[in-house]
Design a protein around this motif. Sequence first.
Motif, PDB file in Angstrom:
ATOM      1  N   ILE A 129      17.147  12.292  33.136  1.00 16.93           N
ATOM      2  CA  ILE A 129      17.666  12.945  34.330  1.00 16.93           C
ATOM      3  C   ILE A 129      19.131  12.589  34.535  1.00 16.93           C
ATOM      4  O   ILE A 129      19.544  11.447  34.317  1.00 16.93           O
ATOM      5  CB  ILE A 129      16.849  12.539  35.570  1.00 16.93           C
ATOM      6  CG1 ILE A 129      15.403  13.022  35.441  1.00 16.93           C
ATOM      7  CG2 ILE A 129      17.483  13.092  36.837  1.00 16.93           C
ATOM      8  CD1 ILE A 129      14.486  12.502  36.528  1.00 16.93           C
ATOM      9  N   ASN A 130      19.881  13.562  34.992  1.00  9.40           N
ATOM     10  CA  ASN A 130      21.270  13.368  35.362  1.00  9.40           C
ATOM     11  C   ASN A 130      21.512  14.021  36.716  1.00  9.40           C
ATOM     12  O   ASN A 130      21.270  15.218  36.873  1.00  9.40           O
ATOM     13  CB  ASN A 130      22.203  13.956  34.313  1.00  9.40           C
ATOM     14  CG  ASN A 130      23.659  13.687  34.611  1.00  9.40           C
ATOM     15  OD1 ASN A 130      24.001  12.690  35.237  1.00  9.40           O
ATOM     16  ND2 ASN A 130      24.536  14.573  34.149  1.00  9.40           N
ATOM     17  N   ARG A 165      19.286  11.070  47.418  1.00 10.20           N
ATOM     18  CA  ARG A 165      18.794  12.058  48.378  1.00 10.20           C
ATOM     19  C   ARG A 165      17.937  13.136  47.726  1.00 10.20           C
ATOM     20  O   ARG A 165      16.976  13.613  48.328  1.00 10.20           O
ATOM     21  CB  ARG A 165      19.954  12.719  49.112  1.00 10.20           C
ATOM     22  CG  ARG A 165      20.787  11.751  49.935  1.00 10.20           C
ATOM     23  CD  ARG A 165      21.774  12.503  50.830  1.00 10.20           C
ATOM     24  NE  ARG A 165      22.720  13.299  50.049  1.00 10.20           N
ATOM     25  CZ  ARG A 165      22.839  14.617  50.130  1.00 10.20           C
ATOM     26  NH1 ARG A 165      22.064  15.304  50.970  1.00 10.20           N
ATOM     27  NH2 ARG A 165      23.734  15.262  49.405  1.00 10.20           N
ATOM     28  N   PHE A 166      18.307  13.544  46.514  1.00  9.86           N
ATOM     29  CA  PHE A 166      17.590  14.603  45.805  1.00  9.86           C
ATOM     30  C   PHE A 166      16.791  14.006  44.660  1.00  9.86           C
ATOM     31  O   PHE A 166      17.194  13.019  44.041  1.00  9.86           O
ATOM     32  CB  PHE A 166      18.561  15.628  45.227  1.00  9.86           C
ATOM     33  CG  PHE A 166      19.268  16.474  46.246  1.00  9.86           C
ATOM     34  CD1 PHE A 166      19.189  16.209  47.600  1.00  9.86           C
ATOM     35  CD2 PHE A 166      20.031  17.553  45.822  1.00  9.86           C
ATOM     36  CE1 PHE A 166      19.854  16.991  48.525  1.00  9.86           C
ATOM     37  CE2 PHE A 166      20.697  18.346  46.739  1.00  9.86           C
ATOM     38  CZ  PHE A 166      20.612  18.067  48.093  1.00  9.86           C
ATOM     39  N   THR A 167      15.673  14.637  44.351  1.00  9.50           N
ATOM     40  CA  THR A 167      14.846  14.228  43.233  1.00  9.50           C
ATOM     41  C   THR A 167      14.449  15.447  42.418  1.00  9.50           C
ATOM     42  O   THR A 167      13.881  16.397  42.963  1.00  9.50           O
ATOM     43  CB  THR A 167      13.578  13.494  43.700  1.00  9.50           C
ATOM     44  OG1 THR A 167      13.932  12.344  44.474  1.00  9.50           O
ATOM     45  CG2 THR A 167      12.760  13.040  42.494  1.00  9.50           C
ATOM     46  N   VAL A 212      19.849  17.772  36.325  1.00  8.67           N
ATOM     47  CA  VAL A 212      19.196  18.338  35.155  1.00  8.67           C
ATOM     48  C   VAL A 212      18.178  17.338  34.629  1.00  8.67           C
ATOM     49  O   VAL A 212      18.308  16.128  34.833  1.00  8.67           O
ATOM     50  CB  VAL A 212      20.188  18.709  34.030  1.00  8.67           C
ATOM     51  CG1 VAL A 212      21.088  19.848  34.464  1.00  8.67           C
ATOM     52  CG2 VAL A 212      21.012  17.499  33.618  1.00  8.67           C
ATOM     53  N   ILE A 213      17.177  17.856  33.943  1.00  7.79           N
ATOM     54  CA  ILE A 213      16.136  17.021  33.363  1.00  7.79           C
ATOM     55  C   ILE A 213      15.749  17.598  32.016  1.00  7.79           C
ATOM     56  O   ILE A 213      15.568  18.803  31.861  1.00  7.79           O
ATOM     57  CB  ILE A 213      14.920  16.908  34.316  1.00  7.79           C
ATOM     58  CG1 ILE A 213      13.849  15.983  33.730  1.00  7.79           C
ATOM     59  CG2 ILE A 213      14.354  18.280  34.644  1.00  7.79           C
ATOM     60  CD1 ILE A 213      12.747  15.642  34.722  1.00  7.79           C
ATOM     61  N   THR A 214      15.625  16.743  31.021  1.00  9.96           N
ATOM     62  CA  THR A 214      15.226  17.176  29.692  1.00  9.96           C
ATOM     63  C   THR A 214      13.715  17.230  29.584  1.00  9.96           C
ATOM     64  O   THR A 214      12.989  16.757  30.462  1.00  9.96           O
ATOM     65  CB  THR A 214      15.778  16.235  28.616  1.00  9.96           C
ATOM     66  OG1 THR A 214      15.093  14.974  28.685  1.00  9.96           O
ATOM     67  CG2 THR A 214      17.270  16.006  28.799  1.00  9.96           C
ATOM     68  N   GLU A 268      16.141  21.737  28.309  1.00 11.75           N
ATOM     69  CA  GLU A 268      16.560  21.212  29.596  1.00 11.75           C
ATOM     70  C   GLU A 268      16.314  22.233  30.688  1.00 11.75           C
ATOM     71  O   GLU A 268      16.398  23.439  30.466  1.00 11.75           O
ATOM     72  CB  GLU A 268      18.049  20.852  29.593  1.00 11.75           C
ATOM     73  CG  GLU A 268      18.426  19.698  28.700  1.00 11.75           C
ATOM     74  CD  GLU A 268      19.888  19.345  28.828  1.00 11.75           C
ATOM     75  OE1 GLU A 268      20.295  18.296  28.297  1.00 11.75           O
ATOM     76  OE2 GLU A 268      20.639  20.110  29.468  1.00 11.75           O
ATOM     77  N   MET A 269      16.024  21.745  31.867  1.00 13.72           N
ATOM     78  CA  MET A 269      15.971  22.570  33.061  1.00 13.72           C
ATOM     79  C   MET A 269      16.715  21.839  34.168  1.00 13.72           C
ATOM     80  O   MET A 269      16.758  20.610  34.180  1.00 13.72           O
ATOM     81  CB  MET A 269      14.537  22.858  33.500  1.00 13.72           C
ATOM     82  CG  MET A 269      13.701  23.597  32.470  1.00 13.72           C
ATOM     83  SD  MET A 269      12.074  24.096  33.111  1.00 13.72           S
ATOM     84  CE  MET A 269      12.547  25.512  34.129  1.00 13.72           C
TER      85      MET A 269
END
Length: 120
Positions: A57-58, A66-68, A50-52, A33-34
Motif C-alpha cells: 500500500i502507498n 485517516r484513510f484506509t 494504491v494497493i497491489t 494494482e488498484m
Amino acid sequence: QVHLVESGGGLVQAGGSLRLSCVASGSVWSINEMGWYRQAPGHERELVAVITDGGTINYADSVKSRFTISRDNAKNTVYLQMNSLQPEDTAVYYCTAECLEARDYVMDYWGKGSLVIVSS
C-alpha cells in the motif's frame, strides 16, 4: 477490456466518514494494482492510495492515518474508507486499475469518478 465503477460518494460534514467502493469487470489476465486518485476544482489529479495484488500500500501524506485502502482480489474490488474527512478532501475520486491484458502488455483503466463533498 476492463470497466471500473465507483460508488459510495456523497455529502458529509467535516469529521464524518465515507467508504468508496470500486468494482472491476471485464476479461483480463490479472489486475496488478488498484487505487484511488482525486481531483478538486482548480487542482491536478493526485494520488490518494494504491494497493497491489500482493497487499503493498502507498498513501498520500495528506490522508495517512485517516484513510484506509483495502482490496478483495476474488471480487476484483477495491475500497477506500475515509475517516475524519475535511473540507480539503472535497473532490471527485477516481478508481484506477493496472491490468495485465496479454504477455508484457499492461493497460491502465479509470472509472468515471465519485463525488465527495465535505462541508465545514
